[in-house]
Design an enzyme around this catalytic site. Structure first.
Site, PDB file in Angstrom:
ATOM      1  N   LYS A 126       0.851  -1.209   0.000  1.00 50.63           N
ATOM      2  CA  LYS A 126       0.000   0.000   0.000  1.00 50.63           C
ATOM      3  C   LYS A 126       0.885   1.257   0.000  1.00 50.63           C
ATOM      4  CE  LYS A 126      -1.721   1.510   4.019  1.00 50.63           C
ATOM      5  NZ  LYS A 126      -1.409   2.917   4.360  1.00 50.63           N
ATOM      6  N   ASN A 127       1.905   1.259   0.858  1.00 55.68           N
ATOM      7  CA  ASN A 127       2.698   2.482   1.040  1.00 55.68           C
ATOM      8  C   ASN A 127       3.749   2.699  -0.045  1.00 55.68           C
ATOM      9  OD1 ASN A 127       1.102   2.985   3.196  1.00 55.68           O
ATOM     10  ND2 ASN A 127       2.605   2.391   4.750  1.00 55.68           N
TER      11      ASN A 127
ATOM     12  N   ARG B  11      -4.375  10.016   4.092  1.00 59.78           N
ATOM     13  CA  ARG B  11      -3.178  10.799   4.420  1.00 59.78           C
ATOM     14  C   ARG B  11      -2.387  11.075   3.146  1.00 59.78           C
ATOM     15  NH1 ARG B  11      -0.129  13.918   7.955  1.00 59.78           N
ATOM     16  NH2 ARG B  11       2.088  13.547   7.610  1.00 59.78           N
TER      17      ARG B  11
ATOM     18  N   CYS C 182      -5.362   7.631   9.160  1.00 59.28           N
ATOM     19  CA  CYS C 182      -5.567   6.954  10.446  1.00 59.28           C
ATOM     20  C   CYS C 182      -5.458   7.965  11.595  1.00 59.28           C
ATOM     21  CB  CYS C 182      -4.490   5.905  10.661  1.00 59.28           C
ATOM     22  SG  CYS C 182      -4.980   4.320  10.060  1.00 59.28           S
TER      23      CYS C 182
ATOM     24  N   ARG D 257      -0.385  13.943  13.188  1.00 55.22           N
ATOM     25  CA  ARG D 257      -0.016  13.840  11.758  1.00 55.22           C
ATOM     26  C   ARG D 257       0.289  15.231  11.168  1.00 55.22           C
ATOM     27  NH1 ARG D 257      -1.664   8.750   9.932  1.00 55.22           N
ATOM     28  NH2 ARG D 257       0.159   8.834   8.592  1.00 55.22           N
ATOM     29  N   PRO D 258       1.231  15.978  11.726  1.00 51.44           N
ATOM     30  CA  PRO D 258       1.550  17.306  11.177  1.00 51.44           C
ATOM     31  C   PRO D 258       2.145  17.199   9.773  1.00 51.44           C
ATOM     32  CG  PRO D 258       3.168  16.649  12.803  1.00 51.44           C
ATOM     33  CD  PRO D 258       2.087  15.626  12.853  1.00 51.44           C
ATOM     34  N   ILE D 259       2.187  18.321   9.061  1.00 49.70           N
ATOM     35  CA  ILE D 259       2.791  18.327   7.712  1.00 49.70           C
ATOM     36  C   ILE D 259       3.857  19.421   7.605  1.00 49.70           C
ATOM     37  CG2 ILE D 259       0.773  17.338   6.549  1.00 49.70           C
ATOM     38  CD1 ILE D 259       0.065  20.208   5.667  1.00 49.70           C
ATOM     39  N   ASP D 260       4.335  19.884   8.750  1.00 51.17           N
ATOM     40  CA  ASP D 260       5.327  20.972   8.746  1.00 51.17           C
ATOM     41  C   ASP D 260       6.594  20.612   7.975  1.00 51.17           C
ATOM     42  OD1 ASP D 260       5.519  19.131  10.969  1.00 51.17           O
ATOM     43  OD2 ASP D 260       7.272  20.282  11.579  1.00 51.17           O
ATOM     44  N   LEU D 261       7.015  19.340   8.039  1.00 52.26           N
ATOM     45  CA  LEU D 261       8.255  18.935   7.339  1.00 52.26           C
ATOM     46  C   LEU D 261       8.045  18.941   5.821  1.00 52.26           C
ATOM     47  CD1 LEU D 261       9.378  15.991   9.660  1.00 52.26           C
ATOM     48  CD2 LEU D 261      10.260  18.335   9.633  1.00 52.26           C
TER      49      LEU D 261
ATOM     50  N   ASP E 265       4.308   0.462  12.190  1.00 48.71           N
ATOM     51  CA  ASP E 265       3.117  -0.184  11.609  1.00 48.71           C
ATOM     52  C   ASP E 265       2.964  -1.638  12.040  1.00 48.71           C
ATOM     53  OD1 ASP E 265       3.253   1.590   8.413  1.00 48.71           O
ATOM     54  OD2 ASP E 265       2.678   2.209  10.429  1.00 48.71           O
TER      55      ASP E 265
ATOM     56  N   ARG F  90      -8.480  -0.734   4.735  1.00 43.28           N
ATOM     57  CA  ARG F  90      -7.676   0.346   4.148  1.00 43.28           C
ATOM     58  C   ARG F  90      -6.288  -0.162   3.750  1.00 43.28           C
ATOM     59  NH1 ARG F  90      -6.951   5.059   7.772  1.00 43.28           N
ATOM     60  NH2 ARG F  90      -5.740   5.639   5.946  1.00 43.28           N
TER      61      ARG F  90
HETATM   62  C1  EPZ Z   1       4.053   6.880   6.345  1.00 42.27           C
HETATM   63  O1  EPZ Z   1       3.256   7.879   6.943  1.00 42.27           O
HETATM   64  C2  EPZ Z   1       3.137   5.666   6.218  1.00 42.27           C
HETATM   65  N1  EPZ Z   1       1.974   6.004   5.383  1.00 42.27           N
HETATM   66  C3  EPZ Z   1       2.650   5.245   7.609  1.00 42.27           C
HETATM   67  O2  EPZ Z   1       1.882   4.062   7.448  1.00 42.27           O
HETATM   68  C4  EPZ Z   1       3.875   4.917   8.466  1.00 42.27           C
HETATM   69  O3  EPZ Z   1       3.450   4.608   9.770  1.00 42.27           O
HETATM   70  C5  EPZ Z   1       4.815   6.133   8.513  1.00 42.27           C
HETATM   71  O4  EPZ Z   1       5.178   6.526   7.166  1.00 42.27           O
HETATM   72  C6  EPZ Z   1       6.086   5.833   9.280  1.00 42.27           C
HETATM   73  O5  EPZ Z   1       6.753   4.759   8.695  1.00 42.27           O
HETATM   74  C7  EPZ Z   1       2.140   6.045   4.033  1.00 42.27           C
HETATM   75  O6  EPZ Z   1       3.217   5.827   3.508  1.00 42.27           O
HETATM   76  C8  EPZ Z   1       0.914   6.370   3.238  1.00 42.27           C
HETATM   77  P1  EPZ Z   1       6.101  10.156   8.521  1.00 42.27           P
HETATM   78  P2  EPZ Z   1       3.811   9.408   7.016  1.00 42.27           P
HETATM   79  O7  EPZ Z   1       5.972  11.456   7.828  1.00 42.27           O
HETATM   80  O8  EPZ Z   1       4.564   9.731   5.774  1.00 42.27           O
HETATM   81  C9  EPZ Z   1       6.234  13.185  12.097  1.00 42.27           C
HETATM   82  C10 EPZ Z   1       0.044   2.629   7.737  1.00 42.27           C
HETATM   83  O9  EPZ Z   1      -0.433   2.069   8.729  1.00 42.27           O
HETATM   84  N2  EPZ Z   1       6.024  14.222  11.072  1.00 42.27           N
HETATM   85  O10 EPZ Z   1       7.316   9.312   8.277  1.00 42.27           O
HETATM   86  O11 EPZ Z   1       2.689  10.263   7.413  1.00 42.27           O
HETATM   87  C11 EPZ Z   1       4.996  12.348  12.331  1.00 42.27           C
HETATM   88  O12 EPZ Z   1       4.120  12.974  13.250  1.00 42.27           O
HETATM   89  C12 EPZ Z   1       0.484   4.080   7.816  1.00 42.27           C
HETATM   90  O13 EPZ Z   1       0.232   2.084   6.610  1.00 42.27           O
HETATM   91  C13 EPZ Z   1       6.129  15.560  11.425  1.00 42.27           C
HETATM   92  O14 EPZ Z   1       6.366  15.889  12.582  1.00 42.27           O
HETATM   93  O15 EPZ Z   1       4.820   9.268   8.244  1.00 42.27           O
HETATM   94  C14 EPZ Z   1       5.571  11.081  12.877  1.00 42.27           C
HETATM   95  O16 EPZ Z   1       5.855  11.270  14.253  1.00 42.27           O
HETATM   96  C15 EPZ Z   1       0.250   4.674   9.201  1.00 42.27           C
HETATM   97  N3  EPZ Z   1       5.944  16.502  10.472  1.00 42.27           N
HETATM   98  C16 EPZ Z   1       6.904  10.942  12.156  1.00 42.27           C
HETATM   99  O17 EPZ Z   1       7.206  12.247  11.641  1.00 42.27           O
HETATM  100  C17 EPZ Z   1       5.675  16.173   9.167  1.00 42.27           C
HETATM  101  O18 EPZ Z   1       5.546  17.076   8.324  1.00 42.27           O
HETATM  102  C18 EPZ Z   1       6.864   9.940  11.007  1.00 42.27           C
HETATM  103  O19 EPZ Z   1       5.917  10.393  10.084  1.00 42.27           O
HETATM  104  C19 EPZ Z   1       5.568  14.806   8.822  1.00 42.27           C
HETATM  105  C20 EPZ Z   1       5.754  13.844   9.800  1.00 42.27           C
END
Ligand code: EPZ
Length: 416
Positions: free
Chosen positions: A22-23, A92, A116, A121-125, A305, A397
């Site tokens: 999926k990812n 997401r 989920c 789930r911030p998007i600041d990065l 996950d 999902r």
């Molecule tokens: C991806 O989510 C996956 N989803 C998630 O899988 C997975 O848990 C996650 O990566 C970690 O491996 C998809 O690929 C669609 P991140 P993503 O940005 O990209 C923080 C599942 O069950 N963060 O690596 O959203 C965030 O809060 C799903 O299949 C910021 O602070 O994860 C978290 O603590 C759930 N600011 C950490 O980084 C940001 O702008 C990791 O998040 C982005 C993230």
């Protein structure tokens, strides 16, 4: 509302083929809008999240066609550079339409993403990375407006190796003349798979799967076809299922190297695991011993996950386990449901202290998110009597017909 019904107590026996990830599929679908002509995704597993992503592509003008497990995406009539709220809120992955839309249209508008409910789930990065490429970004009234008319290649250092932010910056820099380097990039296998897809369509990216990724801008991306990698989280879920219910299973279309952290923990717990080229054979004939400490980390550490599924395994282990969730702040919602089934768990800050019990008991439980729902199924495999899991649409999902996979492994499960 979807409900699953499980009768516990059976050993797992049999073989199942693991579907594509999926990812990996989600960012590849987003990236497909940057390709001219038609992209064919082979074995594009139609998880609920994938179907929602395909609706987003259709809404902005892609023509989508299906041929058995394959999906064709024609991008000739793309005409919209914004994602409707109803779609953004559902997945997401809507957020990583930003990069491809900026590359294709030089502008983009999306509402804050859904997905989920496992944390804020911030998007600041994502936004900080895009601003480093000189994207002008405004956030107002719940929308993100991006102006990419003056985007430039650059060195982008991510404060945290975010999977989505890495993917967004990679895709936004595809057509930027010159070199963009991403430092502290996420190393998850799905990032390398996105790189391999884009390079197959004519991009010039290197370093995917490592913490430094270099993108050399190209003029355009072409038509082509691609098969995404296997889903390591589904494979890991079924390996944990075998450790729970005991038995002897064979998983095909697996990349064992993508689950080394889990496999090492399961071996230490008493399971026998054979890793072949694209196959895993697993034998477990006794109650496993507890893993004393599990900490979720970015890849190649223990994956968040699989945290809920591993937590469930510890509820029936011999001993005590402390599981710490370092990535998502509310990823212990499953605990209340497990307590109904007789588990012994206490939460302390970011950790769950799990004392193994000899038996779980069937109950009516509710899934609250994707991986938590999968964990409840694992609990049902060993619970005495019957377990019903409502709101199983959360599970759909990220698992396609999970009941048909588990039936192939001798599980007594059906969808009501
Ligand atoms: C991806 O989510 C996956 N989803 C998630 O899988 C997975 O848990 C996650 O990566 C970690 O491996 C998809 O690929 C669609 P991140 P993503 O940005 O990209 C923080 C599942 O069950 N963060 O690596 O959203 C965030 O809060 C799903 O299949 C910021 O602070 O994860 C978290 O603590 C759930 N600011 C950490 O980084 C940001 O702008 C990791 O998040 C982005 C993230």
């Amino acid at each position: 509302m979807e409900t699953l019904f499980i009768k516990g107590g059976r050993r797992l026996e049999g073989s199942v083929e693991i579907s594509t990830a999926k990812n990996a599929i989600l960012p590849i679908l987003a990236a497909s809008i940057m390709c001219d002509g038609c992209v064919k995704i082979i074995k594009c597993t139609r998880y609920l999240d994938v179907d929602n992503m395909l609706k987003i592509l259709e809404d902005i003008g892609c023509e989508i066609a299906f041929d058995k497990d394959d999906v064709y995406i024609k991008t000739g009539n793309l005409h919209k550079s914004y994602i409707k709220d109803e779609f953004s809120k559902k997945v997401r992955s809507s957020i990583f339409m930003l990069g491809p839309m900026l590359s294709r249209f030089k502008c983009a508008k999306v509402a804050y993403p859904g997905g989920c409910n496992i944390g804020s789930r911030p998007i600041d990065l994502h936004l900080k990375g895009l601003r480093m490429l000189n994207v002008k970004i405004e956030e107002r009234h719940g929308y993100i407006y991006c102006d990419g008319r003056n985007m430039k290649p650059n060195i982008v250092h991510l404060d945290f190796p975010s999977v989505g932010a890495t993917e967004n910056v990679m895709m936004a820099s595809i057509f930027l003349k010159g070199f963009t380097t991403i430092y502290n990039a996420a190393c998850e296998p799905e990032i390398e798979d996105l790189q391999n897809f884009l390079n197959a369509m004519g991009a010039k990216i290197s370093g995917g799967g490592t913490s430094t990724i270099v993108v050399e801008g190209v003029e355009r991306l072409y038509s082509g076809e691609y098969t995404p990698i296997s889903d390591r989280i589904i494979a890991g879920t079924y390996m944990i299922a075998c450790a729970m219910a005991q038995g002897n299973i064979r998983l095909t279309n697996v990349i064992p190297e993508h689950n080394l952290s889990l496999i090492s923990n399961l071996k230490q717990s008493g399971c026998r695991i054979k890793m072949l080229t694209n196959e895993v054979q697993m034998f477990c004939n006794k109650r496993i011993s507890a893993v004393p400490k599990i900490e979720t980390q970015v890849f190649p550490g223990f994956p968040t996950d699989l945290q809920n599924q591993m937590l469930v395994l510890q509820t029936i282990s011999r001993g005590t386990s402390i599981i710490t969730e370092n990535l998502f702040e509310t990823r212990f919602k499953i605990v209340n449901e497990l307590l109904k089934m007789g588990a012994d768990i206490t939460i302390h800050n970011k950790s769950a202290i799990v004392r193994g019990v000899s038996q779980l008991y069937g109950a009516n439980v509710t899934a609250s998110d994707l991986r938590g729902g999968a964990g409840l199924i694992l609990a049902g495999l060993v619970a005495q009597g019957y377990t019903t899991i409502s709101e199983a649409e959360h599970i759909d999902r990220g698992y396609k017909n999970i009941e048909s996979d588990l039936c192939k492994l001798n599980v007594d499960i059906k969808r009501l």
